[in-house]
Design an enzyme around this catalytic site. Structure first.
Site, PDB file in Angstrom:
ATOM      1  N   LYS A  38       1.123   5.100   6.003  1.00 49.86           N
ATOM      2  CA  LYS A  38       0.321   5.976   5.136  1.00 49.86           C
ATOM      3  C   LYS A  38      -0.797   6.693   5.888  1.00 49.86           C
ATOM      4  CE  LYS A  38       1.764   4.271   0.710  1.00 49.86           C
ATOM      5  NZ  LYS A  38       1.540   3.410  -0.444  1.00 49.86           N
ATOM      6  N   ARG A  65       5.921  -3.764   1.109  1.00 50.30           N
ATOM      7  CA  ARG A  65       6.820  -2.606   1.006  1.00 50.30           C
ATOM      8  C   ARG A  65       6.681  -1.786   2.284  1.00 50.30           C
ATOM      9  NH1 ARG A  65       6.875   2.693  -0.383  1.00 50.30           N
ATOM     10  NH2 ARG A  65       8.615   3.407  -1.680  1.00 50.30           N
TER      11      ARG A  65
HETATM   12  N1  HH2 Z   1       4.127   3.807  -2.056  1.00 48.11           N
HETATM   13  C1  HH2 Z   1       4.993   4.838  -2.105  1.00 48.11           C
HETATM   14  C2  HH2 Z   1       6.014   4.859  -3.060  1.00 48.11           C
HETATM   15  N2  HH2 Z   1       6.170   3.850  -3.934  1.00 48.11           N
HETATM   16  N3  HH2 Z   1       5.467   1.758  -4.783  1.00 48.11           N
HETATM   17  C3  HH2 Z   1       4.611   0.725  -4.757  1.00 48.11           C
HETATM   18  N4  HH2 Z   1       4.749  -0.288  -5.635  1.00 48.11           N
HETATM   19  N5  HH2 Z   1       3.590   0.668  -3.854  1.00 48.11           N
HETATM   20  C4  HH2 Z   1       3.367   1.646  -2.940  1.00 48.11           C
HETATM   21  O1  HH2 Z   1       2.401   1.546  -2.145  1.00 48.11           O
HETATM   22  C5  HH2 Z   1       4.270   2.761  -2.937  1.00 48.11           C
HETATM   23  C6  HH2 Z   1       5.318   2.788  -3.900  1.00 48.11           C
HETATM   24  C7  HH2 Z   1       4.858   5.968  -1.128  1.00 48.11           C
HETATM   25  O2  HH2 Z   1       5.613   5.761   0.031  1.00 48.11           O
HETATM   26  P1  HH2 Z   1       7.057   6.425   0.332  1.00 48.11           P
HETATM   27  O3  HH2 Z   1       8.073   5.932  -0.637  1.00 48.11           O
HETATM   28  O4  HH2 Z   1       7.403   6.189   1.743  1.00 48.11           O
HETATM   29  O5  HH2 Z   1       6.812   7.970   0.184  1.00 48.11           O
HETATM   30  P2  HH2 Z   1       7.189   9.024  -0.938  1.00 48.11           P
HETATM   31  O6  HH2 Z   1       6.462   8.637  -2.182  1.00 48.11           O
HETATM   32  O7  HH2 Z   1       6.717  10.339  -0.359  1.00 48.11           O
HETATM   33  O8  HH2 Z   1       8.681   8.982  -1.163  1.00 48.11           O
END
Ligand code: HH2
Length: 284
Positions: free
Chosen positions: A231, A265
């Site tokens: 992040k 995660r």
């Molecule tokens: N962070 C992201 C997405 N979903 N869910 C939970 N429970 N906690 C988190 O910290 C979290 C989440 C963001 O990360 P990523 O999926 O890599 O990115 P994007 O939202 O751009 O797909």
């Protein structure tokens, strides 16, 4: 009655709370063109399925399948598109005999319903039932686990000058309230996991304070999930771009384990699994 894997009585994630050294790595499978670190890499369902199986082999006990980016400024995706992205991946993982639990990262009831039918046993709702409260009834009927995450505002607005008087107290109060809503709608408390939502409407200082004072969130009595992987606050602190944040990701997850988080995660499952294995063996 929902007929997916959740109906077969998967062990509640709630068993993780206070359970000594146990930890769970949740591997991220983003079936999106625009996710902040891996957008477009796994948009093809065969590539996403293969990636999920790879993450499982590296130690992921949960695979979190997402069809909509929640990065700051992201626009929402129509339900048909989100369904078309995630359902074939869940079906493919089930067909391939995946042992890892399948989590659906969605805030839409239609997507949660289809994912649970296809074999998901966790719903990861970054709006904590604010976008679609009826997700609670779907989770309750299926016997799935539910992750409730804190976010200030929406992905479109959340990074526009976020303000808290006391970020930890406010996140804690929010999670407590959302948990009460989920329980009132029939989700057993032992099926609920809480997440302070690192990066979702938080400055660098807010994220660091949440990590430092994580025991206050753990005190709510539910397993805590933490998502720091790659992040932007890690980029701000280290000056590294998104694909060079593994060491920073490891540091935050090791610290979060020591402060009571139990579900992690991450995109880079193998390195995190090693780091948490050693951490858990050391501090337990
Ligand atoms: N962070 C992201 C997405 N979903 N869910 C939970 N429970 N906690 C988190 O910290 C979290 C989440 C963001 O990360 P990523 O999926 O890599 O990115 P994007 O939202 O751009 O797909």
């Amino acid at each position: 009655m929902i007929s997916g894997a959740a109906a077969e009585g998967a062990k509640p994630l709630g068993d993780l709370h206070g359970g000594g050294a146990a930890f769970v790595v949740m591997g991220v499978v983003n079936v999106t063109p625009d996710s902040f670190s891996d957008g477009g890499r796994f948009l093809d369902s065969q590539a996403a399925i293969a990636h999920g199986l790879e993450l499982q082999a590296e130690g992921a006990a949960i695979l979190d399948i997402g069809g909509e980016s929640t990065r700051p400024g992201a626009a929402s995706v129509p339900v048909e598109i989100e369904l078309a992205r995630v359902v074939p991946v869940i079906e493919g993982l089930v067909r391939a005999g995946a042992r890892a639990a399948i989590s659906i990262d969605t805030s839409k009831a239609e997507v949660a319903r289809a994912a649970l039918h296809a074999g998901a046993s966790v719903v990861n709702d970054v709006t904590a039932l604010r976008a679609a409260p009826e997700i609670a009834e779907l989770v309750a009927a299926s016997g799935a686990d539910l992750c409730l995450m804190h976010m200030l505002g929406t992905p479109r607005t959340m990074q526009k000058d976020p303000h808290y008087d006391d970020v930890v107290a406010e996140v804690k109060r929010f999670l407590e309230e959302r948990m009460a809503v989920a329980v009132a709608r029939g989700v057993p408390e032992e099926r609920i996991v809480l997440d302070p939502g690192i990066g979702f409407g938080k400055t660098v200082a807010h994220n660091l304070e949440l990590l430092a004072r994580l025991p206050e969130i753990v005190a709510l009595g539910r397993p805590v999930l933490i998502g720091t992987s790659r992040k932007s606050f890690l980029g701000t602190l280290t000056g590294r771009d998104v694909h060079q944040r593994l060491y920073a990701t490891i540091a935050t997850n090791v610290l979060a384990y020591e402060r009571g988080a139990r579900i992690f995660r991450v995109h880079d499952v193998g390195p995190l699994h090693d780091a948490l294995t050693v951490t858990a063996a050391t501090v337990s």
